[in-house]
Design an enzyme around this catalytic site. Structure first.
Site, PDB file in Angstrom:
ATOM      1  N   LEU A 101       1.053  -1.298  -0.019  1.00  0.00           N
ATOM      2  CA  LEU A 101      -0.166  -0.341  -0.311  1.00  0.00           C
ATOM      3  C   LEU A 101       0.585   1.135   0.299  1.00  0.00           C
ATOM      4  O   LEU A 101       1.775   1.074   0.102  1.00  0.00           O
ATOM      5  CB  LEU A 101      -1.166  -0.236   1.086  1.00  0.00           C
ATOM      6  CG  LEU A 101      -1.670  -0.853   1.855  1.00  0.00           C
ATOM      7  CD1 LEU A 101      -2.607  -0.717   2.528  1.00  0.00           C
ATOM      8  CD2 LEU A 101      -3.096  -0.475  -0.255  1.00  0.00           C
ATOM      9  N   ASP A 102       0.483   2.352  -0.158  1.00  0.00           N
ATOM     10  CA  ASP A 102       0.991   3.502  -0.782  1.00  0.00           C
ATOM     11  C   ASP A 102       1.304   4.041   1.029  1.00  0.00           C
ATOM     12  O   ASP A 102       0.279   4.028   1.636  1.00  0.00           O
ATOM     13  CB  ASP A 102       0.704   4.963  -1.585  1.00  0.00           C
ATOM     14  CG  ASP A 102       0.250   4.531  -2.402  1.00  0.00           C
ATOM     15  OD1 ASP A 102       1.300   4.042  -3.848  1.00  0.00           O
ATOM     16  OD2 ASP A 102      -0.304   4.683  -3.753  1.00  0.00           O
ATOM     17  N   ARG A 103       2.173   4.842   1.370  1.00  0.00           N
ATOM     18  CA  ARG A 103       2.494   5.384   3.039  1.00  0.00           C
ATOM     19  C   ARG A 103       0.910   6.148   3.065  1.00  0.00           C
ATOM     20  O   ARG A 103       1.652   5.763   4.100  1.00  0.00           O
ATOM     21  CB  ARG A 103       3.882   6.580   2.952  1.00  0.00           C
ATOM     22  CG  ARG A 103       4.213   6.647   3.998  1.00  0.00           C
ATOM     23  CD  ARG A 103       5.723   7.534   4.056  1.00  0.00           C
ATOM     24  NE  ARG A 103       5.680   8.058   2.717  1.00  0.00           N
ATOM     25  CZ  ARG A 103       6.260   9.347   3.826  1.00  0.00           C
ATOM     26  NH1 ARG A 103       5.915   9.715   4.769  1.00  0.00           N
ATOM     27  NH2 ARG A 103       6.476   9.892   2.001  1.00  0.00           N
ATOM     28  N   LYS A 192      -6.013   6.036  -7.243  1.00  0.00           N
ATOM     29  CA  LYS A 192      -4.868   7.383  -7.411  1.00  0.00           C
ATOM     30  C   LYS A 192      -4.796   7.293  -9.095  1.00  0.00           C
ATOM     31  O   LYS A 192      -5.679   8.424 -10.016  1.00  0.00           O
ATOM     32  CB  LYS A 192      -4.063   7.328  -6.951  1.00  0.00           C
ATOM     33  CG  LYS A 192      -3.929   7.286  -5.096  1.00  0.00           C
ATOM     34  CD  LYS A 192      -2.887   8.049  -4.133  1.00  0.00           C
ATOM     35  CE  LYS A 192      -2.814   7.502  -3.253  1.00  0.00           C
ATOM     36  NZ  LYS A 192      -1.148   7.467  -3.315  1.00  0.00           N
TER      37      LYS A 192
END
Ligand code: URA
Length: 241
Positions: A101-103, A192
């Site tokens: 997962l992105d930060r 996104k």
């Protein structure tokens, strides 16, 4: 873990002896002779019997509710990682996060030291679904729902598989929409970029499901717990290799 590694470790065989056990039909999984040395097994899910002896694996599986600001990697020079959030006793050798997962993304992360499971669970041909809740900076419309269903094409030409977008609510004070999105692939920054292709920006993103696993409602942000036996059982179809 891989059956060949389990046999070598627990029965202290040489590689040659281990291979002989397979060739002589002495390796049985769930009552069937097993010939695949690289078969992924867990003794909580499979009955593993070699030359009449029952073997036991020690695999670990944790569900984490990842907070924002934490990276899904084993090491990072700048930021805390999901591994850092584990108690030292749970940082077992080989533990890693299944997918990333992105930060700034929160929510469900599966951590395990079962190497082949992550590979099988995330293999593109498996099309394991990932469900996200996203807060989007604009009204999400029926045209967006249709575009997601038809397959978003990123700026640059890369095409996504059809995805199920469900608008949940719209806050007309700040113009934000909350949506639920189900995708069956895992491209880099996929959610996104899908919204960017529609000219909209994701301002908060949370994963609430990965295949058969759901983010438990009572798991606090930053917390984690071992998979229940039922949750582990739901992963059995992904023990493929
Ligand atoms: N899609 C994204 O854009 N980010 C994530 O962290 C996961 C899916």
């Amino acid at each position: 873990m891989r059956l060949d590694k389990l046999i070598e470790k627990q029965l202290q065989t040489s590689r040659k002896q281990m291979k002989r056990l397979f060739l002589s039909g002495k390796v049985r999984v769930d009552g069937q002779t097993e010939l695949r040395e690289n078969r992924n097994v867990d003794s909580k899910l499979h009955e593993i019997v070699v030359s009449g002896e029952r073997l036991v694996t020690e695999e670990h599986y944790f569900l984490m509710n990842k907070p924002a600001g934490i990276v899904t990697a084993n090491h990072d020079h700048q930021h805390q990682t999901v591994i850092d959030l584990l108690a030292p006793a749970d940082r077992v050798p080989g533990i890693y996060s299944v997918g990333r997962l992105d930060r700034d993304t929160t929510g469900l992360v599966l951590l395990t030291n079962n190497g082949p499971l992550g590979f099988d669970l995330l293999h593109p041909t498996r099309k394991v679904s990932k469900v996200y809740e996203a807060l989007v900076n604009e009204l999400v419309t029926e045209a967006d729902v249709l575009a997601f269903a038809q397959g978003i094409v990123f700026t640059g030409g890369e095409a996504c598989q059809p995805a199920k977008l469900v608008p949940l609510w719209y806050d007309d004070k700040n113009g934000y929409s909350q949506v639920q999105l189900t995708i069956a692939e895992g491209k880099f920054h996929q959610v996104k970029k899908m919204f960017l292709a529609r000219g909209k920006k994701v301002v908060a993103l949370k994963r609430i499901a990965l295949g058969p696993l759901n983010l438990p409602a009572d798991l606090p942000v930053g917390g984690y717990r071992p998979l229940s036996l039922a949750e582990l059982g739901s992963l059995k179809p992904y023990f493929l290799s």
